[in-house]
Design an enzyme around this catalytic site. Structure first.
Site, PDB file in Angstrom:
ATOM      1  N   HIS A  43       0.817  -1.214   0.000  1.00 17.95           N
ATOM      2  CA  HIS A  43       0.000   0.000   0.000  1.00 17.95           C
ATOM      3  C   HIS A  43       0.855   1.270   0.000  1.00 17.95           C
ATOM      4  O   HIS A  43       0.467   2.278  -0.573  1.00 17.95           O
ATOM      5  CB  HIS A  43      -0.912   0.015   1.238  1.00 17.95           C
ATOM      6  N   HIS A  63       9.666  -1.803  -2.318  1.00 22.65           N
ATOM      7  CA  HIS A  63      10.494  -1.858  -1.099  1.00 22.65           C
ATOM      8  C   HIS A  63      10.362  -3.153  -0.310  1.00 22.65           C
ATOM      9  O   HIS A  63      10.954  -3.275   0.742  1.00 22.65           O
ATOM     10  CB  HIS A  63      10.153  -0.661  -0.204  1.00 22.65           C
ATOM     11  N   GLU A  64       9.563  -4.130  -0.802  1.00 21.14           N
ATOM     12  CA  GLU A  64       9.446  -5.412  -0.059  1.00 21.14           C
ATOM     13  C   GLU A  64      10.199  -6.463  -0.857  1.00 21.14           C
ATOM     14  O   GLU A  64       9.591  -7.257  -1.564  1.00 21.14           O
ATOM     15  CB  GLU A  64       7.980  -5.851   0.026  1.00 21.14           C
ATOM     16  N   CYS A  93      21.722   3.230  12.890  1.00 25.60           N
ATOM     17  CA  CYS A  93      22.988   3.930  12.717  1.00 25.60           C
ATOM     18  C   CYS A  93      23.999   3.567  13.806  1.00 25.60           C
ATOM     19  O   CYS A  93      25.200   3.661  13.600  1.00 25.60           O
ATOM     20  CB  CYS A  93      22.742   5.437  12.724  1.00 25.60           C
ATOM     21  N   ARG A 111      20.135   4.306   8.053  1.00 25.90           N
ATOM     22  CA  ARG A 111      21.004   4.582   6.915  1.00 25.90           C
ATOM     23  C   ARG A 111      20.378   4.235   5.564  1.00 25.90           C
ATOM     24  O   ARG A 111      19.628   3.257   5.454  1.00 25.90           O
ATOM     25  CB  ARG A 111      22.316   3.818   7.084  1.00 25.90           C
ATOM     26  N   ARG A 356      -0.977 -10.172  -1.451  1.00 21.53           N
ATOM     27  CA  ARG A 356       0.191  -9.554  -2.047  1.00 21.53           C
ATOM     28  C   ARG A 356       0.360 -10.020  -3.500  1.00 21.53           C
ATOM     29  O   ARG A 356       0.312 -11.219  -3.775  1.00 21.53           O
ATOM     30  CB  ARG A 356       1.482  -9.935  -1.308  1.00 21.53           C
TER      31      ARG A 356
HETATM   32 ZN   LIG Z   1       5.480  -1.743   2.617  1.00 21.85          ZN
HETATM   33 ZN   LIG Z   2      20.355   5.149  15.396  1.00 18.11          ZN
END
Ligand SMILES: [Zn+2]
Ligand SMILES: [Zn+2]
Length: 361
Positions: A43, A63-64, A93, A111, A356
């Site tokens: 989503h 992004h998956e 980080c 990061r 999905r």
């Molecule tokens: Zn997602």
């Molecule tokens: Zn951190």
């Protein structure tokens, strides 16, 4: 050197996404170049396309994802070329105030790659949640690439990188569900069903799934719901109380992100119980609750960001549980598609037809 590959770009607010040739730089210090094998349609990708997250168009979506490390830059020690990895949008980080307090899952300076991926004309692309994996190659901070057992099927493994992790973590990390608990999950899409699977893994005794769509409630049963409630037909709060001796549940997980479903979760929990909000609200939403009820019911009201996960701890563990047959990641993969079908997949997602859709390369 930059690598020319195909990627899915959201060029303007609300406009259909398009496959374009993009340029992905070779990794610099602390970066890894990853050849993507699979990437789920979430989503959040749609929210980017709609301009609901930021206005920094053009976006490289996706992004998956899971893939194989192709190259690493100088000073990279956690992964090497050939490693099978899941990409994480949290790469703590180690030095911010939260990391220093020993709570890296709240890291405030996670990061990302320093170099930008670009269009062919040099226009920089904003990578969705700092990843951008609807592309044959993507560039990430090496800390975002989390090594897992390569026996996992890429299309199932990649889902652990976002929505499925959010749901599992809402139950296990944020909600602290444990053996014998009663749990209600409101909203049974990918995240909600992952919360159900998480509650089952933890040994919850009663797992109540709530949705307005019977198809999603059927999925919920397959992931471990012991009871289902269609809240279009039944008062969900009353039904949850009826199933728990009149008391409500120990942990109520809200996986929709709306005030009305949050209120259901709030009133459906037992005294001293926990509410976990993992559904993502939109900016204009407001919540009104009697403050005396907030006080009088005790317990805790929590929000779960990315399932409060620590990717290096949680991703390999969930992949091992999946390979042992104890976590059914395959069931979240409703269909596999090609890179040019992401726009169609958004429409299927909006119609609630899939848990999905996963792009395979
Ligand atoms: Zn997602
Ligand atoms: Zn951190």
């Amino acid at each position: 050197m930059a690598n020319a590959v195909k990627g899915v770009i959201a060029g303007a607010k609300g406009a259909p996404v398009r496959v374009e040739t993009i340029l992905v730089p070779d990794p610099g210090p602390g970066e890894a170049l990853v050849r993507i094998q699979a990437c789920g349609v979430c989503h959040t990708d749609l929210h980017y396309r709609e301009g609901a997250i930021t206005n920094d168009f053009p976006f490289l979506l996706g992004h998956e994802a899971s893939g194989i490390v192709e190259k690493v830059g100088p000073n990279v020690t956690n992964v090497a070329p050939g490693d099978f990895v899941i990409l994480a949008w949290r790469a703590p980080c180690g030095t911010c105030r939260s990391c220093l307090r020993g709570r890296p899952w709240y890291c405030f300076a996670s990061r990302n790659a320093q170099q930008k991926m670009t269009r062919q004309d040099g226009t920089p692309l904003s990578a969705a949640i700092g990843i951008g994996a609807f592309a044959e190659l993507t560039l990430v901070a090496a800390g975002q690439a989390v090594k897992v057992n390569p026996a996992a099927r890429p299309e199932a493994a990649g889902l652990v990188g976002c929505g499925i992790m959010a749901g599992l973590g809402a139950a296990l990390n944020t909600g602290g569900v444990s053996r014998g608990d009663s749990v209600a999950v409101i909203g049974c899409g990918g995240v909600g069903n992952a919360a159900i699977a998480g509650a089952k893994l933890a040994g919850a005794h009663t797992i109540i799934a709530v949705d307005v769509d019977d198809r999603k409630l059927e999925w919920a049963k397959q992931f471990g719901a012991t009871h289902t409630i269609n809240s279009r037909q039944t008062d969900a709060v009353q039904a949850i109380r009826d199933l728990t001796g009149g008391n409500g549940v120990n942990v109520a997980i809200e996986a929709v992100g709306k005030p009305e479903t949050y209120r259901q979760a709030f009133y459906a929990r037992d005294h001293a119980g926990t509410v976990v909000l993992v559904g993502v609200p939109s900016p204009e939403m407001k919540l009104e609750l009697p403050l005396l009820e907030v006080f009088g019911r005790g317990g805790s009201l929590k929000a779960s960001w990315y399932g409060d996960c620590l990717p290096t701890r949680d991703f390999p563990m969930f992949i091992d549980l999946y390979l042992q047959g104890r976590l059914d990641l395959e069931r979240f993969v409703s269909e596999t598609i090609t890179l040019d079908k992401v726009e169609d997949a958004f429409h299927k997602m909006e119609r609630g037809e899939v848990l999905r859709s996963v792009v395979v390369f």
